[in-house]
Motif scaffolding. Structure first.
Motif, short mmCIF file in Angstrom:
data_model
loop_
_atom_site.label_atom_id
_atom_site.label_comp_id
_atom_site.label_asym_id
_atom_site.label_seq_id
_atom_site.Cartn_x
_atom_site.Cartn_y
_atom_site.Cartn_z
N ARG A 35 19.57 78.64 58.72
CA ARG A 35 20.30 79.68 59.45
C ARG A 35 20.18 81.02 58.74
O ARG A 35 19.75 82.02 59.30
CB ARG A 35 21.77 79.27 59.56
CG ARG A 35 22.70 80.32 60.10
CD ARG A 35 24.16 79.93 59.93
NE ARG A 35 24.54 79.83 58.53
CZ ARG A 35 24.93 80.88 57.79
NH1 ARG A 35 24.98 82.09 58.34
NH2 ARG A 35 25.24 80.74 56.51
N GLU A 74 8.61 96.23 55.94
CA GLU A 74 9.62 95.39 56.61
C GLU A 74 8.94 94.19 57.28
O GLU A 74 9.43 93.06 57.22
CB GLU A 74 10.41 96.16 57.68
CG GLU A 74 10.99 97.50 57.29
CD GLU A 74 12.04 97.43 56.19
OE1 GLU A 74 12.27 96.33 55.66
OE2 GLU A 74 12.59 98.49 55.83
N PHE A 110 21.11 96.99 63.23
CA PHE A 110 19.89 97.38 63.95
C PHE A 110 20.13 97.51 65.44
O PHE A 110 19.22 97.80 66.20
CB PHE A 110 18.76 96.40 63.63
CG PHE A 110 18.40 96.41 62.18
CD1 PHE A 110 18.43 95.25 61.43
CD2 PHE A 110 18.10 97.60 61.53
CE1 PHE A 110 18.14 95.26 60.06
CE2 PHE A 110 17.82 97.64 60.17
CZ PHE A 110 17.85 96.47 59.43
N LEU A 138 20.83 88.11 45.83
CA LEU A 138 20.20 86.90 46.37
C LEU A 138 18.98 86.46 45.57
O LEU A 138 18.47 85.35 45.76
CB LEU A 138 19.79 87.13 47.84
CG LEU A 138 20.87 86.89 48.89
CD1 LEU A 138 20.38 87.36 50.26
CD2 LEU A 138 21.26 85.42 48.96
N TYR A 146 13.41 80.93 48.66
CA TYR A 146 14.21 82.10 49.06
C TYR A 146 14.36 83.06 47.88
O TYR A 146 14.17 84.26 48.00
CB TYR A 146 15.58 81.62 49.55
CG TYR A 146 16.41 82.62 50.33
CD1 TYR A 146 17.80 82.46 50.42
CD2 TYR A 146 15.86 83.71 50.98
CE1 TYR A 146 18.60 83.34 51.15
CE2 TYR A 146 16.64 84.61 51.72
CZ TYR A 146 18.01 84.42 51.79
OH TYR A 146 18.79 85.30 52.51
N MET A 195 29.56 97.31 57.32
CA MET A 195 29.81 96.05 58.04
C MET A 195 28.62 95.08 57.92
O MET A 195 28.73 93.91 58.26
CB MET A 195 30.12 96.33 59.51
CG MET A 195 31.51 96.94 59.72
SD MET A 195 32.07 96.87 61.43
CE MET A 195 31.66 98.52 61.98
N ASN A 220 30.92 88.49 50.27
CA ASN A 220 30.76 89.65 51.15
C ASN A 220 31.54 90.85 50.61
O ASN A 220 31.01 91.96 50.49
CB ASN A 220 31.27 89.33 52.56
CG ASN A 220 30.51 88.20 53.21
OD1 ASN A 220 29.59 87.62 52.61
ND2 ASN A 220 30.87 87.86 54.45
N1 3HC Z 1 25.26 91.13 61.45
C1 3HC Z 1 25.16 90.03 62.23
N2 3HC Z 1 25.80 88.85 61.97
C2 3HC Z 1 26.56 88.83 60.86
C3 3HC Z 1 26.71 89.92 59.99
C4 3HC Z 1 26.01 91.11 60.33
N3 3HC Z 1 26.10 92.20 59.57
N4 3HC Z 1 27.53 89.56 58.98
C5 3HC Z 1 27.90 88.28 59.22
N5 3HC Z 1 27.32 87.84 60.35
C6 3HC Z 1 27.50 86.53 60.98
C7 3HC Z 1 27.00 85.42 60.10
O1 3HC Z 1 25.60 85.20 60.30
C8 3HC Z 1 27.85 84.25 60.57
O2 3HC Z 1 27.36 83.75 61.81
P1 3HC Z 1 26.46 82.41 61.86
O3 3HC Z 1 27.26 81.34 61.14
O4 3HC Z 1 26.25 82.14 63.31
O5 3HC Z 1 25.17 82.75 61.13
C9 3HC Z 1 29.19 84.92 60.90
O6 3HC Z 1 28.90 86.31 61.13
C10 3HC Z 1 30.22 84.78 59.80
O7 3HC Z 1 29.74 85.45 58.65
P2 3HC Z 1 29.71 84.70 57.23
O8 3HC Z 1 30.10 85.70 56.19
O9 3HC Z 1 30.46 83.41 57.28
O10 3HC Z 1 28.14 84.36 57.14
P3 3HC Z 1 27.22 84.36 55.83
O11 3HC Z 1 27.88 83.61 54.71
O12 3HC Z 1 25.89 83.93 56.27
O13 3HC Z 1 27.17 85.92 55.35
C11 3HC Z 1 25.43 87.61 55.36
C12 3HC Z 1 26.50 86.88 56.19
C13 3HC Z 1 26.10 88.41 54.26
C14 3HC Z 1 24.61 88.53 56.28
C15 3HC Z 1 24.50 86.56 54.72
O14 3HC Z 1 24.02 85.72 55.74
C16 3HC Z 1 23.33 87.15 53.98
O15 3HC Z 1 23.47 87.61 52.86
N6 3HC Z 1 22.14 87.10 54.62
C17 3HC Z 1 20.93 87.54 53.96
C18 3HC Z 1 20.81 89.03 53.96
C19 3HC Z 1 20.61 89.61 55.33
O16 3HC Z 1 20.48 88.92 56.31
N7 3HC Z 1 20.60 90.94 55.40
C20 3HC Z 1 20.48 91.58 56.70
C21 3HC Z 1 19.86 92.87 56.49
S1 3HC Z 1 18.14 92.73 56.09
C22 3HC Z 1 17.77 94.34 55.99
O17 3HC Z 1 18.65 95.13 55.94
C23 3HC Z 1 16.36 94.73 55.95
C24 3HC Z 1 16.23 96.00 55.10
O18 3HC Z 1 14.96 95.99 54.49
C25 3HC Z 1 16.40 97.21 55.98
#
Ligand code: 3HC
Length: 311
Positions: A35, A74, A110, A138, A146, A195, A220
């Protein structure tokens, strides 16, 4: 039997031993990673769209080349992350289907439009700045593929943040109109950027397991606080004002206090009803279909190469 395996698994996690694809792992750990890693990859790929909007509108050749390089990075980050996700026994096609059907998430940030060139500055400075805080943490995640993907990605991210901050600094020190444009971009991207770190720890259903299995090394709220503490000074240095009247240094805590985020907006965007959600998925579907012939050709070529080796 499984209890013994589970204890051995947790002992490896506690001893900071990386879990590799061929190691035994609990089904829940595998699903948690499928996920998170696939949604991280989706975020990288969808994140190319808001910036792609400005390639043909960049104010100079240098600005265009820098933006192109960042967007190509990206795409590469998406590639590393899909490859890491595929080591968990699920195919890229399945992940893409989950994205396009709306089953999978990608970063809420996004789904906001990029209306002016200053938004390219705000995205690089704030969105990549937030991503750096999240991704540096991470690098120490317990799953080998990962963690290694994060190490590679972090090497490129600081360039992304610097080029965004340079755009903001240039405009903030430009004409009054340019400074106003930079402030407007900060006003629109500040709250969606913080957020990105997700709901408060008290409302984060995945954090419990994520911390137990050392998938997440910080929560978070901890990462959000780190990002805010380091970004406030950067805004002050270029004379821009962060749009949060409650933002105030708290000497006792050694951190900035800040206002409450609009969680109705957050969940509205996460659930698909943000300003650009439909546009982002429709664009992805079109690009994916238009690019099918490239994938088919690459697979056919690879098969021919394999046949040649067998002869
Ligand atoms: N956008 C969308 N969904 C989000 C979110 C956000 N900002 N923050 C949380 N959520 C979702 C989670 O995915 C979860 O839903 P799911 O169980 O269906 O997946 C729900 O909201 C509850 O959140 P949780 O805190 O319980 O979920 P996580 O423990 O997974 O924490 C997270 C969320 C901090 C985003 C974590 O998943 C994470 O660190 N992910 C990896 C980093 C990532 O995805 N970063 C996104 C940006 S990448 C980026 O910015 C590219 C750059 O180069 C520009």
């Amino acid at each position: 039997e499984d209890l013994r395996k589970l204890e051995e698994f947790q002992a490896k996690i506690d001893a900071e031993i990386k879990i590799e694809p061929k190691d035994w792992m609990p089904e829940d750990y595998k699903k948690h990673l499928q996920r998170q890693i696939s949604q991280h990859a989706h975020s990288e790929v969808i994140g190319m769209q808001p910036e792609g909007n400005w390639i043909s509108r960049a104010p100079s050749l240098r600005a265009k080349v820098v933006l192109l390089a960042k967007i190509q990075d990206e795409a590469g980050h998406g590639q590393y992350l899909y490859s890491a996700a595929e080591t968990l026994g699920k195919s890229r096609d399945e992940f893409i289907e989950e994205l396009q059907s709306g089953k999978a998430k990608y970063s809420s940030i996004f789904n906001y439009p990029t209306l002016t060139w200053a938004d390219m500055g705000a995205v690089g400075w704030l969105v990549d700045g937030a991503a750096i805080v999240n991704q540096v943490s991470l690098q120490r995640t317990s799953y080998g593929p990962y963690s290694r993907a994060m190490v590679r990605i972090c090497k490129e991210e600081s360039f992304h943040q610097r080029q965004g901050y340079e755009i903001m600094a240039t405009m903030a020190n430009g004409t009054p109109e340019q400074k106003a444009m930079a402030q407007d971009a900060l006003n629109r991207f500040w709250w969606p950027s913080i957020m990105m770190f997700g709901p408060h720890d008290s409302d984060s259903p995945n954090t419990g397991n994520a911390v137990k299995w050392k998938i997440k090394r910080e929560t978070n709220d901890e990462l959000r606080q780190k990002f805010i503490d380091k970004t406030v000074q950067q805004a002050e240095v270029i004379g821009l004002t962060i749009p949060d009247p409650d933002l105030k240094w708290n000497e006792d805590r050694g951190h900035y206090d800040f206002g409450e985020m609009d969680w109705d907006e957050f969940w509205r965007v996460v659930k698909g009803n943000g300003p650009c959600n439909k546009q982002r998925l429709n664009h992805h579907k079109k690009a994916h279909n238009d690019g099918a012939w490239v994938r088919e050709a690459a697979i056919a070529y690879a098969e021919k190469q394999k046949e040649k080796q067998l002869v």
